[in-house]
Design a protein around this motif. Sequence first.
Motif, mmCIF file in Angstrom:
data_model
loop_
_atom_site.group_PDB
_atom_site.id
_atom_site.type_symbol
_atom_site.label_atom_id
_atom_site.label_comp_id
_atom_site.label_asym_id
_atom_site.label_seq_id
_atom_site.Cartn_x
_atom_site.Cartn_y
_atom_site.Cartn_z
ATOM 1 N N ALA A 1 0.893 -1.204 0.019
ATOM 2 C CA ALA A 1 -0.093 -0.219 0.064
ATOM 3 C C ALA A 1 0.866 1.231 0.008
ATOM 4 C CB ALA A 1 -0.894 0.027 1.123
ATOM 5 N N SER A 2 1.871 1.134 0.741
ATOM 6 C CA SER A 2 2.955 2.284 0.674
ATOM 7 C C SER A 2 4.068 1.861 1.366
ATOM 8 C CB SER A 2 2.276 3.405 1.663
ATOM 9 O OG SER A 2 2.272 3.272 3.121
ATOM 10 N N GLY A 3 5.255 2.930 0.917
ATOM 11 C CA GLY A 3 6.608 2.315 1.513
ATOM 12 C C GLY A 3 7.378 1.521 0.364
ATOM 13 N N THR B 1 1.169 -2.696 4.080
ATOM 14 C CA THR B 1 0.808 -3.815 3.227
ATOM 15 C C THR B 1 -0.497 -4.258 3.557
ATOM 16 O OG1 THR B 1 1.537 -5.673 1.843
ATOM 17 C CG2 THR B 1 2.086 -5.597 4.325
ATOM 18 N N TRP B 2 -1.300 -4.642 2.562
ATOM 19 C CA TRP B 2 -2.618 -5.310 2.686
ATOM 20 C C TRP B 2 -2.059 -6.908 2.748
ATOM 21 C CZ3 TRP B 2 -6.659 -2.905 4.237
ATOM 22 C CH2 TRP B 2 -6.886 -1.772 4.066
ATOM 23 N N VAL B 3 -2.211 -7.684 3.630
ATOM 24 C CA VAL B 3 -2.042 -9.224 3.412
ATOM 25 C C VAL B 3 -3.452 -9.783 3.434
ATOM 26 C CG1 VAL B 3 -1.051 -11.042 5.014
ATOM 27 C CG2 VAL B 3 -0.592 -8.485 5.426
ATOM 28 N N ILE B 4 -3.295 -10.695 2.383
ATOM 29 C CA ILE B 4 -4.601 -11.678 1.893
ATOM 30 C C ILE B 4 -4.226 -13.121 2.134
ATOM 31 C CG2 ILE B 4 -6.313 -12.257 0.291
ATOM 32 C CD1 ILE B 4 -5.502 -9.360 -1.097
ATOM 33 N N PHE B 5 -4.775 -13.639 3.088
ATOM 34 C CA PHE B 5 -4.946 -15.207 3.365
ATOM 35 C C PHE B 5 -5.701 -15.847 2.840
ATOM 36 C CE2 PHE B 5 -2.454 -13.290 7.188
ATOM 37 C CZ PHE B 5 -1.279 -14.080 7.207
#
Length: 115
Positions: free
Chosen positions: A61-63, A101-105
Amino acid sequence: MDDDSGSDIQVTLARAAAHLSAAGPFKTFFEQGDEITVELYAPVGTDKQQPHERDELYIIASGHGTFSRGDEIVTFGPGDLLYVPAHVPHRFETFSDEFKTWVIFYGPKRIRPTP
């Protein structure tokens, strides 16, 4: 989802990030059993992750920084997608202060493969 509107149609990065802190670097915003879980993650200082039981995707998402998965290391930035199979060691080795960060499990938990 943690939202006053009662709808799961949208979670903004700003609203999600307001829930994070050094003591709580991740927060779950959507969960549907073993099918999918969506979190926002923003480690502070060091990424202390351990391998997970489910496959996962990271959407930066950023960084920016560097990410390791097994013996591989890649650089990342906003908009990048990173994939990690279940039980594979991984971590954000370096990351900027604004990293999120988006995390998708997704999918069912997997049994650790035997060596």
